[in-house]
Design an enzyme around this catalytic site. Sequence first.
Site, PDB file in Angstrom:
ATOM      1  CB  CYS A   2      29.003  48.086  39.398  1.00 35.20           C
ATOM      2  SG  CYS A   2      29.712  46.505  39.033  1.00 35.20           S
ATOM      3  NE  ARG A  27      33.939  46.050  37.554  1.00 37.12           N
ATOM      4  CZ  ARG A  27      35.177  45.851  37.965  1.00 37.12           C
ATOM      5  NH1 ARG A  27      36.135  45.724  37.099  1.00 37.12           N
ATOM      6  NH2 ARG A  27      35.453  45.758  39.237  1.00 37.12           N
ATOM      7  CD1 TRP A  73      25.224  43.904  40.858  1.00 39.07           C
ATOM      8  CD2 TRP A  73      26.158  44.134  42.866  1.00 39.07           C
ATOM      9  NE1 TRP A  73      25.132  42.697  41.505  1.00 39.07           N
ATOM     10  CE2 TRP A  73      25.699  42.817  42.743  1.00 39.07           C
ATOM     11  CE3 TRP A  73      26.785  44.507  44.056  1.00 39.07           C
ATOM     12  CZ2 TRP A  73      25.839  41.856  43.745  1.00 39.07           C
ATOM     13  CZ3 TRP A  73      26.938  43.562  45.052  1.00 39.07           C
ATOM     14  CH2 TRP A  73      26.466  42.251  44.895  1.00 39.07           C
ATOM     15  CG  ASN A  99      32.331  51.909  41.777  1.00 43.42           C
ATOM     16  OD1 ASN A  99      31.152  52.086  41.511  1.00 43.42           O
ATOM     17  ND2 ASN A  99      33.224  51.491  40.894  1.00 43.42           N
ATOM     18  N   GLY A 100      31.678  51.644  46.177  1.00 44.00           N
ATOM     19  CA  GLY A 100      32.065  51.405  47.570  1.00 44.00           C
ATOM     20  C   GLY A 100      30.864  51.575  48.473  1.00 44.00           C
ATOM     21  CD  GLU A 482      34.169  26.974  40.207  1.00 47.13           C
ATOM     22  OE1 GLU A 482      33.858  27.342  41.353  1.00 47.13           O
ATOM     23  OE2 GLU A 482      34.211  27.748  39.234  1.00 47.13           O
ATOM     24  CE  LYS A 486      31.703  29.167  36.999  1.00 51.13           C
ATOM     25  NZ  LYS A 486      32.620  29.332  38.075  1.00 51.13           N
ATOM     26  CD  GLU A 489      29.094  31.678  39.505  1.00 50.40           C
ATOM     27  OE1 GLU A 489      29.601  32.702  39.936  1.00 50.40           O
ATOM     28  OE2 GLU A 489      29.754  30.833  38.857  1.00 50.40           O
ATOM     29  CG  HIS A 505      26.086  10.382  56.582  1.00 51.43           C
ATOM     30  ND1 HIS A 505      25.834   9.313  57.416  1.00 51.43           N
ATOM     31  CD2 HIS A 505      27.337  10.185  56.098  1.00 51.43           C
ATOM     32  CE1 HIS A 505      26.881   8.518  57.447  1.00 51.43           C
ATOM     33  NE2 HIS A 505      27.813   9.015  56.642  1.00 51.43           N
ATOM     34  CE  LYS A 604      35.461  38.234  35.998  1.00 51.36           C
ATOM     35  NZ  LYS A 604      35.346  36.769  36.009  1.00 51.36           N
TER      36      LYS A 604
HETATM   37  C1  G6P Z   1      32.389  37.490  42.608  1.00 53.18           C
HETATM   38  C2  G6P Z   1      32.216  36.746  41.299  1.00 53.18           C
HETATM   39  C3  G6P Z   1      32.730  35.309  41.434  1.00 53.18           C
HETATM   40  C4  G6P Z   1      34.166  35.317  41.940  1.00 53.18           C
HETATM   41  C5  G6P Z   1      34.292  36.082  43.260  1.00 53.18           C
HETATM   42  C6  G6P Z   1      35.741  36.273  43.688  1.00 53.18           C
HETATM   43  O1  G6P Z   1      31.486  37.010  43.550  1.00 53.18           O
HETATM   44  O2  G6P Z   1      30.865  36.735  40.897  1.00 53.18           O
HETATM   45  O3  G6P Z   1      32.679  34.663  40.167  1.00 53.18           O
HETATM   46  O4  G6P Z   1      34.616  33.994  42.106  1.00 53.18           O
HETATM   47  O5  G6P Z   1      33.728  37.381  43.114  1.00 53.18           O
HETATM   48  O6  G6P Z   1      36.382  37.103  42.753  1.00 53.18           O
HETATM   49  P1  G6P Z   1      37.946  37.276  42.646  1.00 53.18           P
HETATM   50  O7  G6P Z   1      38.140  38.382  41.646  1.00 53.18           O
HETATM   51  O8  G6P Z   1      38.438  37.674  44.020  1.00 53.18           O
HETATM   52  O9  G6P Z   1      38.534  35.982  42.209  1.00 53.18           O
END
Ligand code: G6P
Length: 609
Positions: A2, A27, A73, A99-100, A482, A486, A489, A505, A604
């Site tokens: 992360c 993040r 993470w 990271n990666g 969306e 939200k 999440e 349906h 993030k």
């Molecule tokens: C993560 C975040 C989401 C976000 C997605 C795409 O999963 O938790 O909130 O929409 O990445 O992120 P980006 O930076 O590509 O818009």
Amino acid sequence: MCGIVGYVGRRDGVPIVLEGLHRLEYRGYDSAGLAVVGRSALKVHKAAGKIRALEATLPKRLKGSPCIGHTRWATHGEPSDDNAHPHCDAGGRLAIVHNGIVDNGAELRAELSARGVELRSETDSEVLAHLIAQALPSAGSLEQAVREAVRRVAGTYGLSVVSADHPDRIVVARNGSPVVLGVGEREMFVASDAAALVRHTQQVVYLDDGEIAVLTADGYETSTLDAEPTDKRPDRVGVVPEAYDKGEHAHYMLKEISEQPEAVERTLRGRLDRRFETTHLGGLNLEPRDVLAIRRIKILGCGSGYYAGLSGAHLLETLTRIPTHAEPASEFRYRNPVIEPDVLYIAISQSGETFDTLAAVQEVKRKGGRVLGVINVVGSTIARACDGGIYMHAGPEVSVTSTKTFTCTLVALALLALHIGRVRDLGPADGRRLIEALLALPEQIRQVLGGRDRIAELAARYSQYRHAFFIGRAAGYPAALEGAQKLKEVSYIHAEAYPAAELKHGPLALVSPDTPTVAVLPHDHLLDKSVSSLEEIRARKGPVLGITHAGDARLDALCDDVLHVPRSAPELDPIVLGVPLQLLAYEAAVALGRDVDQPRNLAKSVTVE
Ligand code: G6P
């Protein structure tokens, strides 16, 4: 993956690295650690949980430079003290943060074990520490050992390495995971995100894939994996440190929702052309002749970026009459997609670093396609991989969940739709109508924000349910998707979105007094049909919260609660209708006492697959 932060210079690196790690908390992470080189010894401290837990375990006398730190993470191996970074070699002389994902981590672990190396964690990252240590005696320098080690690795890395035997430097390497260097006065910084550096310096250098850098108090040197020097000049980061502060707001999410009027103004600034009733988008790199040749548009993104793409597809198809579809980037990249020269591909990403979106862009480019980016972070990896695009200029978004960047993505796509439309069949009168509607958006969003108290009161009530449906039709459906995302999440309430007519349906079986429906109801040509859907819900005694415009008494009577938002142009209504849904999710999360800015299990920007 992360967050990575590192420091080398005359000051004590420990507080600098800890403060940088706090800056990256947004993040999302589940453990943290740091390694510091002091008096030719390497000290490593790490702990599962929050950075505060790590700080509590640090000896008061811990000091030194260089120092590297990490927030993890979990991807390979649960969050635990052992799996937290940094990871060390067997002799405890060098430490890495990574990271990666090391794709061949399992094979490398098996190979190292067979050679008698004792692995102390379950991570893929640990192999890097051992590989570097094994290369070191013959490599002659830490940087050469890093080169040799990463050559053995298939996968992605943003990597920082310190060694007690090379106490003047941090070696960093990048492949597919962001690394930014910060240039100070006789000191250097490294981080995975400029947010961790802006308090110390505005001068940054973005590493490219396949580059490594050596940082010392005297500066930095960059080179390729073949040890060819590369010429990297510092850029100004262009973001003031205050942009990362919460100010008077209780949470970043609320701050970012509240900032939307100004963020939208920035997305629009300098881009509206009143003479020809079109938009001026300097970074598109599309000539009118190219625009005329487009036969289809395909939008790619992940998470909220994908949902913004679904909404934008509606908008683009309506205004340009070019067939437009959106698809999750993660699916697209793996289904061997047919890439055609007359299709315009659009990649949406707030961070510009989402791995799946980047891989989808690379797949399109590899097959000769043209990709535009709609990106917030200037100079990010996806932005650089695209042929052109539109920056949102929304300002930094810190809360894990996207709010202002979702809205600004829609505004950017509206600017693009207007541009393409005006080259093709959209007349000047429609151009004028849309420009006026765009200019009115900031004030309309302000009006919605003014109703926060009432939304908070509704959220407190509706947050008592365990499940919720969200419905919408046509342009209202992506807004419902969306809105449900939200709520899930940040409040952890189970929410599902359906096209309103699909309810009957299947999901109608679950509608009951215990399961409310949030109905997104723009006053469009489908309003009468949506009324029928509401009747079906009411007949099953399902509570209904309507998000709509004022002026339809019939609709108001069918909803238990109604929130009215101002009307925009019909094509732009979803932008305004989305704002109360963000506030609803936020206030529900607050009512339930959730960790709003760092929801559990989420990050993030997901820079791994
Ligand atoms: C993560 C975040 C989401 C976000 C997605 C795409 O999963 O938790 O909130 O929409 O990445 O992120 P980006 O930076 O590509 O818009």
